[in-house]
Design a protein around this motif. Structure first.
Motif, mmCIF file in Angstrom:
data_model
loop_
_atom_site.group_PDB
_atom_site.id
_atom_site.type_symbol
_atom_site.label_atom_id
_atom_site.label_comp_id
_atom_site.label_asym_id
_atom_site.label_seq_id
_atom_site.Cartn_x
_atom_site.Cartn_y
_atom_site.Cartn_z
ATOM 1 N N SER A 187 0.665 -1.239 0.078
ATOM 2 C CA SER A 187 -0.016 -0.157 0.002
ATOM 3 C C SER A 187 0.791 1.227 -0.024
ATOM 4 O O SER A 187 1.818 1.176 0.354
ATOM 5 N N ILE A 188 0.101 2.241 -0.617
ATOM 6 C CA ILE A 188 1.082 3.720 -0.451
ATOM 7 C C ILE A 188 1.087 4.110 1.064
ATOM 8 O O ILE A 188 2.422 4.780 1.268
ATOM 9 N N ALA A 189 0.434 3.771 1.686
ATOM 10 C CA ALA A 189 0.433 4.259 3.305
ATOM 11 C C ALA A 189 1.649 3.718 3.954
ATOM 12 O O ALA A 189 2.387 4.406 4.600
ATOM 13 N N ASN A 190 1.953 2.496 3.438
ATOM 14 C CA ASN A 190 3.009 1.665 4.149
ATOM 15 C C ASN A 190 4.069 2.187 3.549
ATOM 16 O O ASN A 190 5.173 2.291 4.178
ATOM 17 N N LEU A 191 4.336 2.570 2.182
ATOM 18 C CA LEU A 191 5.583 3.010 1.774
ATOM 19 C C LEU A 191 5.935 4.439 2.512
ATOM 20 O O LEU A 191 7.075 4.838 2.697
ATOM 21 N N LEU A 192 4.874 5.206 2.584
ATOM 22 C CA LEU A 192 5.089 6.602 3.116
ATOM 23 C C LEU A 192 5.449 6.333 4.650
ATOM 24 O O LEU A 192 6.215 7.393 5.033
ATOM 25 N N ASN A 193 5.244 5.452 5.361
ATOM 26 C CA ASN A 193 5.617 5.217 6.569
ATOM 27 C C ASN A 193 7.308 4.980 6.611
ATOM 28 O O ASN A 193 8.014 5.582 7.494
ATOM 29 N N GLN A 194 7.530 4.195 5.668
ATOM 30 C CA GLN A 194 8.938 4.038 5.267
ATOM 31 C C GLN A 194 9.869 5.261 4.908
ATOM 32 O O GLN A 194 10.872 5.554 5.485
ATOM 33 N N VAL A 195 9.238 5.881 4.345
ATOM 34 C CA VAL A 195 10.002 7.355 3.727
ATOM 35 C C VAL A 195 9.913 8.101 4.922
ATOM 36 O O VAL A 195 10.879 8.851 5.157
ATOM 37 N N SER A 196 8.713 8.082 5.980
ATOM 38 C CA SER A 196 8.969 9.076 7.061
ATOM 39 C C SER A 196 9.929 8.578 7.946
ATOM 40 O O SER A 196 10.687 9.506 8.661
ATOM 41 N N ALA A 197 10.290 7.482 8.126
ATOM 42 C CA ALA A 197 11.547 7.144 9.300
ATOM 43 C C ALA A 197 12.623 7.559 8.618
ATOM 44 O O ALA A 197 13.846 7.845 9.324
ATOM 45 N N TYR A 198 12.817 7.281 7.263
ATOM 46 C CA TYR A 198 14.244 8.039 6.533
ATOM 47 C C TYR A 198 14.174 9.362 6.740
ATOM 48 O O TYR A 198 15.249 9.992 7.247
ATOM 49 N N VAL A 199 13.223 10.041 6.591
ATOM 50 C CA VAL A 199 13.295 11.570 6.284
ATOM 51 C C VAL A 199 13.467 12.100 7.954
ATOM 52 O O VAL A 199 14.324 12.823 8.012
ATOM 53 N N PHE A 204 18.048 15.461 10.619
ATOM 54 C CA PHE A 204 18.869 15.919 11.830
ATOM 55 C C PHE A 204 20.370 15.767 11.512
ATOM 56 O O PHE A 204 21.386 16.450 11.729
ATOM 57 N N SER A 205 20.548 14.493 10.658
ATOM 58 C CA SER A 205 22.028 14.265 10.361
ATOM 59 C C SER A 205 22.568 14.730 8.984
ATOM 60 O O SER A 205 23.699 14.580 8.909
ATOM 61 N N HIS A 206 21.713 15.060 8.202
ATOM 62 C CA HIS A 206 22.293 15.682 6.572
ATOM 63 C C HIS A 206 23.262 16.719 7.002
ATOM 64 O O HIS A 206 22.884 17.832 7.647
ATOM 65 N N PRO A 207 24.329 16.762 6.265
ATOM 66 C CA PRO A 207 25.357 17.790 6.495
ATOM 67 C C PRO A 207 24.924 19.412 6.029
ATOM 68 O O PRO A 207 25.509 20.328 6.561
ATOM 69 N N HIS A 208 24.096 19.356 5.015
ATOM 70 C CA HIS A 208 23.943 20.500 4.371
ATOM 71 C C HIS A 208 22.463 20.975 4.952
ATOM 72 O O HIS A 208 21.565 20.445 5.127
ATOM 73 N N SER A 209 22.396 22.289 5.439
ATOM 74 C CA SER A 209 21.549 23.098 6.366
ATOM 75 C C SER A 209 20.122 23.284 5.296
ATOM 76 O O SER A 209 18.894 22.947 5.714
ATOM 77 N N GLY A 210 20.402 23.732 4.034
ATOM 78 C CA GLY A 210 19.230 23.736 3.114
ATOM 79 C C GLY A 210 18.591 22.263 3.009
ATOM 80 O O GLY A 210 17.252 22.459 3.057
ATOM 81 N N ILE A 211 19.341 21.275 2.936
ATOM 82 C CA ILE A 211 18.572 20.104 2.529
ATOM 83 C C ILE A 211 18.044 19.873 4.029
ATOM 84 O O ILE A 211 16.801 18.988 3.892
ATOM 85 N N ARG A 212 18.546 20.000 5.215
ATOM 86 C CA ARG A 212 18.036 19.693 6.321
ATOM 87 C C ARG A 212 16.442 20.313 6.470
ATOM 88 O O ARG A 212 15.481 19.757 7.018
ATOM 89 N N LEU A 213 16.584 21.669 5.906
ATOM 90 C CA LEU A 213 15.150 22.556 6.164
ATOM 91 C C LEU A 213 14.161 21.626 5.463
ATOM 92 O O LEU A 213 12.959 21.549 5.553
ATOM 93 N N ARG A 214 14.705 21.264 4.061
ATOM 94 C CA ARG A 214 13.614 20.391 3.107
ATOM 95 C C ARG A 214 13.341 19.151 3.803
ATOM 96 O O ARG A 214 12.125 18.727 3.542
#
Length: 409
Positions: A187-199, A204-214
């Motif tokens: 399901s799309i809802a399950n995939l969005l849960n996986q994306v949410s965990a990664y995002v 917090f961990s991405h080195p670029h501030s602009g990318i962290r804001l996105r």
């Protein structure tokens, strides 16, 4: 697209001819295209300059077999009228492929090309917004369609209503439920849960501030989408999926017949042509029914005054002390003749015996049936109240076992 008028003039033209646009939009919504016959019918009372501006302002696009409202204008009218055509599950499933590809590319480009990663995060954000809006529109339109089927009970044949309901469930409601079911891996809802965990980690961990804001902005939308998808899922499971059952239960005969047709070999078929005699009444049914119906009669008592015995009529209404009679009945149990007790209790407590008062006392047994047990006995019992004569059955009354135990305790 180049307009031959300023934007404010185009909007003013749409406002002045809004009913025409409403008719054009609904015709296109139903037939996917506005045929030339329908266009001529809808613009019959419009001046030629109005028809010309529809095309000059690019609000309407000519097609080989008719016309179509320009897509941005169509979306604007759909928003204003809140009327949409439900999307097929295949149209919604395309978002899963887009989400999957963008998610994989985001993981591949993490820490490399910052510009393309930012663009893909923005694209994912936009795709998710469109997906949520489409789901909410789909659910709302399906809910209105189901309510229309339930409301038009007298205007639409039962078989046609069931056919349309099955069509909605098979091709729209059940696929939409699978898309929104977070427990299903595809399901799309399950995939969005996986994306949410990664995002959630990358914000917090991405080195670029602009990318962290996105990542932060996308994470907020994903959290919001979780609640929005859950609400739409509840509407689907509680309101839309039970549509067939609710239509069938409107008719007990039809629902029973459909239940039989689904399992024809599991039930014994009655011999319909055979004529059989069943006794459904007892010897005391007529008297009992007559007594029961008399409780609901509201006929004024006739007052006959003889000339030589005329005296003022006391019009004061005496309050019926129901609690007194109920307590007296409970204390007098068991009784061998219930109606005889009613007659005696009325004569002891009331100044004047009346038919209305006797019926109210005798109704205690029926109103408080959860407290008493009654059984018909042999014989009849007659009383005379004014000009009314009552032929009553013999009824024995005793407290129910639970009541008897409570009294003994």
């Amino acid at each position: 697209m180049i307009l031959k008028a300023e934007p404010d003039k185009a909007l003013r033209f749409l406002e002045d001819n809004f009913e025409l646009f409403r008719g054009l939009y609904r015709d296109q919504l139903e037939h996917s295209i506005i045929s030339r016959e329908a266009f001529e019918r809808l613009t019959l009372d419009k001046a030629d300059v109005v028809v010309k501006r529809l095309l000059d302002y690019k609000l309407l696009i000519a097609q080989p077999n008719g016309f179509r409202i320009n897509e941005p204008v169509r979306g604007f009218l759909a928003f204003l009228l809140n009327e949409y055509k439900p999307l097929l599950p295949e149209e919604l499933t395309k978002y899963r492929q887009a989400f999957r590809e963008l998610f994989e590319r985001m993981q591949d480009l993490n820490g490399q090309d910052i510009l393309i990663l930012a663009e893909r995060l923005d694209a994912f954000y936009q795709e998710l917004q469109e997906f949520l809006e489409h789901v909410e529109r789909n659910t709302g339109q399906l809910l209105r369609s189901s309510q229309h089927l339930k409301a038009n009970k007298g205007e639409m044949a039962y078989a046609e209503r069931v056919r349309q309901a099955r069509h909605l469930i098979e091709y729209y409601i059940e696929p939409l439920n699978r898309i929104l079911d977070v427990k299903k891996k595809a399901s799309i809802a399950n995939l969005l849960n996986q994306v949410s965990a990664y995002v959630n980690v990358q914000r917090f961990s991405h080195p670029h501030s602009g990318i962290r804001l996105r990542f932060e902005r996308l994470h907020e939308l994903l959290r919001e989408s979780e609640g929005r998808i859950l609400r739409q899922s509840h509407v689907v499971t509680r309101e839309l999926l039970p549509l067939i059952e609710r239509l069938q239960t409107e008719s007990e005969i039809l629902s029973g017949w459909l239940y039989f047709l689904e399992r024809p070999f599991l039930h014994e078929v009655p011999d319909m042509p055979a004529r059989r005699l069943f006794t459904v009444t007892g010897s005391n049914l007529e008297a009992g029914l007559h007594l029961f119906l008399q409780q609901f009669e509201r006929r004024p008592e006739e007052v006959i005054l003889k000339t030589e015995e005329a005296r003022p009529v006391n019009a004061r209404r005496v309050f019926f002390d129901r609690r007194h009679y109920l307590q007296a009945l409970q204390q007098s149990l068991p009784l061998d003749n219930y109606f005889s007790w009613c007659y005696q209790a009325m004569n002891e407590h009331e100044e004047e015996a009346a038919t209305e008062r006797f019926l109210r006392i005798s109704s205690l047994l029926f109103e408080e049936s959860d407290q008493f047990e009654a059984a018909f006995g042999a014989g009849r019992f007659q009383i005379q109240l004014g000009e009314a004569a009552f032929d009553l059955p013999i009824i024995a009354v005793k407290p129910k076992p639970a009541e008897a135990e409570m009294q003994s305790n």
